[in-house]
Scaffold this active site. Structure first.
Site, PDB file in Angstrom:
ATOM      1  N   ASN A  11      42.901 -78.287-105.233  1.00  0.00           N
ATOM      2  CA  ASN A  11      41.464 -78.380-105.496  1.00  0.00           C
ATOM      3  C   ASN A  11      40.932 -76.972-105.688  1.00  0.00           C
ATOM      4  OD1 ASN A  11      38.715 -78.781-105.422  1.00  0.00           O
ATOM      5  ND2 ASN A  11      38.647 -79.369-103.254  1.00  0.00           N
ATOM      6  N   LYS A  13      37.944 -76.082-106.468  1.00  0.00           N
ATOM      7  CA  LYS A  13      36.541 -75.943-106.049  1.00  0.00           C
ATOM      8  C   LYS A  13      35.730 -75.147-107.079  1.00  0.00           C
ATOM      9  CE  LYS A  13      38.125 -76.126-101.298  1.00  0.00           C
ATOM     10  NZ  LYS A  13      37.786 -75.995 -99.905  1.00  0.00           N
ATOM     11  N   HIS A  97      34.831 -85.545-101.163  1.00  0.00           N
ATOM     12  CA  HIS A  97      35.304 -84.357-100.437  1.00  0.00           C
ATOM     13  C   HIS A  97      34.257 -83.965 -99.394  1.00  0.00           C
ATOM     14  CE1 HIS A  97      36.473 -80.222 -99.617  1.00  0.00           C
ATOM     15  NE2 HIS A  97      37.663 -80.541-100.085  1.00  0.00           N
ATOM     16  N   GLU A  99      33.030 -81.260 -98.529  1.00  0.00           N
ATOM     17  CA  GLU A  99      31.989 -80.313 -98.984  1.00  0.00           C
ATOM     18  C   GLU A  99      30.897 -81.045 -99.751  1.00  0.00           C
ATOM     19  OE1 GLU A  99      34.701 -77.592-100.847  1.00  0.00           O
ATOM     20  OE2 GLU A  99      35.404 -76.973 -98.863  1.00  0.00           O
ATOM     21  N   GLU A 169      41.444 -85.241 -94.402  1.00  0.00           N
ATOM     22  CA  GLU A 169      41.173 -83.818 -94.256  1.00  0.00           C
ATOM     23  C   GLU A 169      40.226 -83.597 -93.071  1.00  0.00           C
ATOM     24  OE1 GLU A 169      41.729 -81.681 -98.228  1.00  0.00           O
ATOM     25  OE2 GLU A 169      39.747 -82.586 -98.316  1.00  0.00           O
ATOM     26  N   GLY A 175      39.689 -74.704 -94.935  1.00  0.00           N
ATOM     27  CA  GLY A 175      39.314 -73.316 -95.192  1.00  0.00           C
ATOM     28  C   GLY A 175      39.192 -72.472 -93.928  1.00  0.00           C
ATOM     29  N   SER A 215      43.950 -76.306 -94.758  1.00  0.00           N
ATOM     30  CA  SER A 215      44.725 -75.072 -94.579  1.00  0.00           C
ATOM     31  C   SER A 215      46.231 -75.283 -94.756  1.00  0.00           C
ATOM     32  CB  SER A 215      44.419 -74.434 -93.216  1.00  0.00           C
ATOM     33  OG  SER A 215      43.039 -74.141 -93.121  1.00  0.00           O
TER      34      SER A 215
HETATM   35  C1  PEP Z   1      40.280 -78.758 -99.492  1.00  0.00           C
HETATM   36  O1  PEP Z   1      39.420 -78.173-100.086  1.00  0.00           O
HETATM   37  O2  PEP Z   1      40.455 -79.962 -99.722  1.00  0.00           O
HETATM   38  C2  PEP Z   1      41.095 -78.012 -98.528  1.00  0.00           C
HETATM   39  C3  PEP Z   1      41.934 -78.698 -97.779  1.00  0.00           C
HETATM   40  O3  PEP Z   1      40.914 -76.660 -98.449  1.00  0.00           O
HETATM   41  P1  PEP Z   1      41.875 -75.609 -97.697  1.00  0.00           P
HETATM   42  O4  PEP Z   1      43.272 -75.897 -98.130  1.00  0.00           O
HETATM   43  O5  PEP Z   1      41.392 -74.266 -98.194  1.00  0.00           O
HETATM   44  O6  PEP Z   1      41.675 -75.784 -96.245  1.00  0.00           O
END
Ligand code: PEP
Length: 252
Positions: A11, A13, A97, A99, A169, A175, A215
């Site tokens: 992703n 973003k 997601h 976010e 997630e 992040g 992460s």
């Molecule tokens: C994501 O944006 O779905 C995500 C898991 O980000 P990150 O890998 O940076 O934690």
């Protein structure tokens, strides 16, 4: 035993201009475009979907969008429909997601409508679910996921969900550099699969891919993928660099 094809998804973003996205896609295509034993998806920003799709066409890399609107067309300024995404070369779309839930007020009802729109446009929906840090600390993880799954998939039938991918997630792991321990993630994935079984039957529960996100890095992917109910990863930060994303894709 049912074998589910692993899916490693990136992703991007709100990162990468069109030329930057094209460059990254070219590098990725060289590094992992030949892979045949797992699925790969990258989700660039809308502005780069067509050019990235052109670059990866014919390779193992598929393209996904990061959002979708539920209407096919109409007076909805700033929105993009599934049919438009399909015509720009997408095969997948990320929906719900954290976010988007946090910053843009995305609700489970919208998630449900967006999944329907994705299915209508023949796109594979990747439905994101996960608990916040506060919910995690209060030990509410499973009830939060229960609610997100039941509402997100409300009134959808087996046929519509045949290709659905769920991405678990934990919001506290996105992040932040914090990753759920692989056994901890496995427990949650097993719960999600059992809930899907209860709601839609054993066939769907066995075939549905459940990704872990939060992460994920080259250093932790193998351990996560060794868990029986973890079928892949949704990768944010580490997907921006073609070298680190390739290492994740090529995990052993
Ligand atoms: C994501 O944006 O779905 C995500 C898991 O980000 P990150 O890998 O940076 O934690």
């Amino acid at each position: 035993m049912e074998t589910r094809r692993p899916l490693i998804a990136g992703n991007w973003k709100l990162y990468k201009t069109n030329p930057q996205a094209v460059e990254a896609a070219k590098q990725l295509a060289q590094m992992v475009g030949h892979v045949s034993d797992r699925d790969i998806m990258i989700a660039p920003p809308f502005t780069a979907l067509q050019s990235v799709s052109d670059i990866v066409a014919g390779s193992a890399i598929k393209v996904g969008a990061q959002n979708i609107h539920w209407e096919k067309e109409g007076a909805f300024t700033g929105e993009v429909s599934g049919e438009m995404l399909l015509s720009a070369g997408c095969s997948y779309v990320i929906i719900g997601h954290s976010e988007r839930r946090l910053y843009f007020g995305e609700t489970d009802r919208w998630v449900n409508q967006k999944i329907r729109a994705a299915v209508r446009a023949s796109l594979i929906p990747v439905m994101c679910i996960g608990e916040t840090e506060e919910e995690y600390e209060k030990k509410n993880t499973l009830s939060v996921l229960d609610n997100q799954i039941k509402k997100g998939l409300e009134d959808l039938d087996f046929d519509s969900l045949a290709h659905l991918v769920i991405a678990y997630e934990p919001v506290w792991a996105i992040g932040t550099g914090k990753t759920a321990k692989s056994e901890q993630a496995q427990e949650v994935h097993r719960y999600i699969r059992s809930l899907v079984e209860k709601l839609f039957g054993n066939g769907l529960a066995k075939s549905m891919r459940i990704l872990y996100g939060g992460s994920v890095k080259p250093e932790n992917i193998s351990e996560l993928m060794s868990q029986p109910d973890i079928d892949g990863a949704l990768v944010g930060g580490a997907s921006l660099n073609p070298e680190s994303f390739s290492k994740i894709v090529l995990y052993r």
